[in-house]
Scaffold this motif. Structure first.
Motif, short mmCIF file in Angstrom:
data_model
loop_
_atom_site.label_atom_id
_atom_site.label_comp_id
_atom_site.label_asym_id
_atom_site.label_seq_id
_atom_site.Cartn_x
_atom_site.Cartn_y
_atom_site.Cartn_z
N ALA A 64 0.81 -1.23 0.00
CA ALA A 64 0.00 0.00 0.00
C ALA A 64 0.83 1.27 0.00
O ALA A 64 0.32 2.34 -0.34
CB ALA A 64 -0.94 0.00 1.22
N ASN A 65 2.11 1.18 0.39
CA ASN A 65 2.88 2.40 0.60
C ASN A 65 3.92 2.66 -0.48
O ASN A 65 4.95 3.28 -0.22
CB ASN A 65 3.56 2.36 1.97
N LEU A 66 3.67 2.20 -1.69
CA LEU A 66 4.58 2.55 -2.79
C LEU A 66 4.51 4.05 -3.04
O LEU A 66 3.44 4.67 -2.93
CB LEU A 66 4.20 1.79 -4.05
N PRO A 67 5.63 4.68 -3.38
CA PRO A 67 5.61 6.12 -3.66
C PRO A 67 4.61 6.45 -4.77
O PRO A 67 4.46 5.70 -5.73
CB PRO A 67 7.05 6.42 -4.10
N ILE A 68 3.96 7.59 -4.66
CA ILE A 68 2.97 7.98 -5.67
C ILE A 68 3.32 9.28 -6.36
O ILE A 68 2.61 9.71 -7.27
CB ILE A 68 1.57 8.10 -5.04
N ASP A 69 4.39 9.92 -5.93
CA ASP A 69 4.69 11.24 -6.50
C ASP A 69 6.14 11.35 -6.99
O ASP A 69 6.71 12.44 -7.03
CB ASP A 69 4.41 12.34 -5.47
N ASP A 70 6.77 10.22 -7.35
CA ASP A 70 8.16 10.27 -7.80
C ASP A 70 8.28 10.09 -9.31
O ASP A 70 9.37 9.89 -9.83
CB ASP A 70 9.01 9.23 -7.07
N GLY A 71 7.15 10.14 -10.02
CA GLY A 71 7.19 10.05 -11.47
C GLY A 71 7.35 8.65 -12.02
O GLY A 71 7.47 8.47 -13.23
N VAL A 72 7.33 7.62 -11.17
CA VAL A 72 7.50 6.24 -11.61
C VAL A 72 6.17 5.51 -11.50
O VAL A 72 5.45 5.66 -10.51
CB VAL A 72 8.56 5.51 -10.75
N THR A 73 5.84 4.74 -12.54
CA THR A 73 4.69 3.85 -12.46
C THR A 73 5.16 2.49 -11.96
O THR A 73 5.99 1.84 -12.60
CB THR A 73 4.02 3.69 -13.84
N TYR A 74 4.68 2.08 -10.80
CA TYR A 74 5.06 0.80 -10.21
C TYR A 74 3.99 -0.23 -10.52
O TYR A 74 2.82 -0.05 -10.16
CB TYR A 74 5.23 0.93 -8.70
N PHE A 75 4.38 -1.30 -11.18
CA PHE A 75 3.46 -2.40 -11.42
C PHE A 75 3.57 -3.37 -10.24
O PHE A 75 4.63 -4.00 -10.05
CB PHE A 75 3.80 -3.12 -12.73
N PRO A 76 2.53 -3.52 -9.43
CA PRO A 76 2.61 -4.35 -8.21
C PRO A 76 2.47 -5.84 -8.54
O PRO A 76 1.52 -6.50 -8.12
CB PRO A 76 1.45 -3.83 -7.37
N ALA A 77 3.44 -6.35 -9.31
CA ALA A 77 3.32 -7.71 -9.83
C ALA A 77 4.51 -8.59 -9.46
O ALA A 77 4.57 -9.75 -9.87
CB ALA A 77 3.19 -7.66 -11.35
N LEU A 78 5.45 -8.05 -8.66
CA LEU A 78 6.65 -8.82 -8.33
C LEU A 78 6.33 -9.87 -7.26
O LEU A 78 5.97 -9.54 -6.14
CB LEU A 78 7.76 -7.88 -7.83
N VAL A 79 6.50 -11.14 -7.65
CA VAL A 79 6.25 -12.24 -6.74
C VAL A 79 7.52 -12.69 -6.04
O VAL A 79 7.55 -12.94 -4.84
CB VAL A 79 5.62 -13.44 -7.50
N ASP A 80 8.64 -12.75 -6.81
CA ASP A 80 9.89 -13.24 -6.23
C ASP A 80 11.05 -12.77 -7.10
O ASP A 80 10.88 -12.54 -8.31
CB ASP A 80 9.90 -14.77 -6.16
N CYS A 81 12.21 -12.63 -6.47
CA CYS A 81 13.43 -12.28 -7.19
C CYS A 81 14.58 -13.06 -6.55
O CYS A 81 14.96 -12.79 -5.41
CB CYS A 81 13.70 -10.78 -7.12
N SER A 82 15.13 -14.03 -7.29
CA SER A 82 16.19 -14.89 -6.77
C SER A 82 17.47 -14.61 -7.54
O SER A 82 17.46 -14.54 -8.78
CB SER A 82 15.81 -16.36 -6.93
N THR A 83 18.57 -14.46 -6.82
CA THR A 83 19.86 -14.21 -7.46
C THR A 83 20.85 -15.31 -7.10
O THR A 83 20.79 -15.88 -6.02
CB THR A 83 20.43 -12.84 -7.03
N TYR A 84 21.76 -15.56 -8.04
CA TYR A 84 22.81 -16.55 -7.84
C TYR A 84 24.13 -15.89 -8.19
O TYR A 84 24.27 -15.23 -9.22
CB TYR A 84 22.57 -17.80 -8.69
N ALA A 85 25.12 -16.09 -7.35
CA ALA A 85 26.35 -15.31 -7.42
C ALA A 85 27.21 -15.67 -8.62
O ALA A 85 27.24 -16.81 -9.08
CB ALA A 85 27.16 -15.51 -6.14
N ALA A 86 27.96 -14.66 -9.08
CA ALA A 86 29.01 -14.89 -10.07
C ALA A 86 30.25 -15.42 -9.36
O ALA A 86 30.44 -15.23 -8.17
CB ALA A 86 29.35 -13.59 -10.79
N THR A 87 31.11 -16.10 -10.12
CA THR A 87 32.39 -16.57 -9.60
C THR A 87 33.49 -16.16 -10.56
O THR A 87 33.38 -16.39 -11.77
CB THR A 87 32.41 -18.10 -9.44
N VAL A 88 34.54 -15.55 -10.02
CA VAL A 88 35.69 -15.16 -10.83
C VAL A 88 36.62 -16.37 -10.96
O VAL A 88 36.90 -17.06 -9.98
CB VAL A 88 36.47 -14.00 -10.17
#
Length: 587
Positions: A64-88
């Protein structure tokens, strides 16, 4: 004041800057073109006038508290974000990894939903009224399909386009303390039965992977007639194809390399250059451009391969930082050689890395890092210890990566023949650690073979230095430590750390600090913990480089001068009488 962690995902879509029917766009509605476009290239009706811009879509988890006046349209559709590390992969020595290491990957899961299209489609209102249709009959976009399949249909050329993961905190309706990590999209999956889609992304070096980037580009011209063994000119076909060749350079036809100058489709040629032999060739034989390196610095060669042939944006290449590193540690090492056939860029980068070069993607700073294999040289070394910041640690000796000898093949005889054929090289320089091979030490031989077809200038002095650096770093098993730390102990790939833990003890059982280099960073608990994998950074010996002639003798030198400068030691004792320390070694 309450702080809430938040994760955002941004994706960039290629979005035409034109407006339908307004110059330079020449599109007109007709029976054959019944609808206005959606400003993607796939549906463009005025292709020669397409002007590529960017539309950024921002996804957030529903709240409910996404910014509303910063000029960005936020699509409230993000379910998950998983990252896996790089290796040098340090200097390409880990056989279990590609020479460029392991790519960092991201999987973003998004929910699908109906949408009115007003922030995606310039003509959304006209589609309701019918003005965007030749028929004049309108329809509400919110009642036709759903957002994610429509985005994919309008913008199918998503591979290689930017995806960013932004973490931060919401405080009083604003997002603060943002950290942005940049990737490129590689795949869309779904929607499935749950009407969710997954967007997969990897770090920027994905662009250089073998099935996407080739250097040199395949030759598109062929011989317009048979070429005799004594001919001094050759004509290309089809007509006009010569414009795709340089005005002068080198080409390969079959197993013969030829230098040329070009006017139109006609090449004036010098036969059988760079160790090849003039031969007859037939009508229709491919005239393949040769990628030449002529006393080219390592940083210049890597930038050429990654930017020109792999499409890595120039902003990712920190040319100044690369130049500083190479000037400091490999200034005399230049590349000369010929690549006569279309070759994966990843393979060519790997050949350069085997000369003691490590590269990696720094997603947070949107840069590709470059480091030459060398002892510590003024870099910041972060102290890690059981007492202060290590939550857990485990150790792995990595005995399979130990080296006792380095075989460097250089001065390739025929650039059209096998790259890894020892008989196709004029020089072999063998550098061995006899002590490590001895029966009282490891008692075996572990060989690293480097086929350096880009070292055609007889770089024996440079090769000797590179080989010694590899042996000094890998003549013992390159111990790896996996450490859990607080998120506040932020570290980046290739950073140096000093690890002191009860699990690292000397012969007497005392703990001692070991210098290591970070080769992987991940966040098992985002915002709370990080996990790093660090590899031993132990160059055996005391290293330094030459100081100016005005430098003082050892007894009068400052601590800083002693840390980096060469000083002559008593040749009989090999000890400095001032502090009883041992001699320096050249690097």
């Amino acid at each position: 004041m309450a702080r809430e962690p938040i994760t955002l995902v941004e994706i960039d879509l290629d979005y035409c800057a034109n407006t339908w029917g307004t110059a330079p766009c020449a599109a007109v509605l007709s029976a054959g073109i019944p609808n206005k476009c959606y400003n993607g290239f796939a549906g463009c009706k005025s292709v020669p006038n397409f002007i590529k811009g960017t539309k950024t879509l921002t996804f957030a988890d529903p709240r409910a508290n996404l910014p509303i006046d910063d000029g960005v349209t936020y699509f409230p559709a993000l379910v998950d974000c998983s990252t896996y590390a790089a290796t040098v992969n340090i200097a390409g020595t880990d056989k279990s990894l590609s020479p460029m290491g392991r790519r960092a990957t991201v999987t973003v899961t998004l929910a699908d939903f109906p949408y009115h299209d007003r922030t995606l489609d310039k003509y959304a209102n006209e589609r309701v009224s019918g003005a965007a249709m030749f028929s004049g009959i309108g329809a509400d976009p919110a009642e036709k399909g759903s957002i994610m399949p429509k985005i994919k249909a309008r913008f199918p050329y998503y591979q290689g386009r930017a995806l960013r993961v932004i973490t931060g905190e919401i405080v009083a309706g604003a997002i603060i303390n943002k950290v942005t990590k940049s990737y490129v999209m590689t795949n869309w999956i779904g929607p499935g039965d749950d009407w969710q889609i997954k967007i997969e992304a990897q770090d920027i070096l994905w662009l250089a992977d073998s099935d996407r980037a080739i250097a040199p580009a395949p030759g598109k011209g062929t011989l317009a007639a048979d070429l005799t063994i004594s001919a001094t000119t050759a004509t290309l076909q089809p007509t006009g194809i010569g414009a795709q060749y340089d005005a002068a350079g080198r080409v390969c036809i079959g197993s013969e390399c030829l230098d040329f100058t070009r006017v139109g489709d006609v090449l004036t040629i010098t036969r059988g250059v760079v160790g090849t032999v003039a031969a007859t060739h037939n009508l229709g034989d491919t005239v393949q451009p040769v990628l030449q390196f002529n006393a080219t610095r390592i940083d210049t060669a890597l930038a050429l391969l990654l930017q020109t042939y792999a499409g890595v944006p120039a902003s990712w290449i920190d040319a100044a930082a690369w130049a500083t590193e190479v000037t400091r540690w490999a200034a005399s090492l230049t590349l000369t050689g010929n690549i006569c056939a279309p070759t994966p860029v990843a393979d060519l980068v790997a050949e350069i890395q085997l000369m003691g070069v490590s590269i990696w993607s720094d997603a947070e700073n949107a840069k590709i890092g470059l480091k030459i294999n060398h002892p510590a040289d003024g870099e910041t070394v972060t102290a890690l210890s059981d007492r202060d910041n290590i939550k857990s640690v485990s150790l792995d000796d990595r005995a399979a990566e130990r080296l006792t000898e380095v075989y460097f093949y250089s001065v390739q005889i025929d650039p059209t023949k096998g790259k890894e054929d020892p008989s196709n090289y004029g020089r072999l320089l063998v550098t061995a650690d006899l002590a490590a091979k001895g029966v009282n030490a490891y008692g075996d031989t572990r060989v690293k073979r480097v086929f350096a077809r880009l070292l055609q200038d007889g770089n024996d002095a440079d090769i000797s230095v590179l080989s010694r650096r590899l042996l000094n770093r890998f003549n013992r098993p390159p111990l790896r430590a996996t450490l859990r730390l607080d998120a506040k102990d932020a570290l980046g790939l290739a950073d140096l750390v000093s690890v002191q833990t009860a699990k690292l003890q000397d012969e007497a059982g005392a703990t001692s600090a070991m210098q290591m280099q970070v080769i992987s960073v991940s966040e098992p608990r985002p915002g709370h913990e990080i996990e790093i994998i660090a590899q031993a950074f132990q160059f055996a010996g005391r290293y330094a480089y030459a100081l100016a002639d005005s430098a003082p003798v050892y007894g009068s030198a400052s601590t800083a001068q002693k840390a980096v400068g060469f000083f002559a030691v008593d040749t009989a004792t090999l000890i400095f009488a001032v502090d009883y320390s041992g001699p320096y070694q050249a690097i």
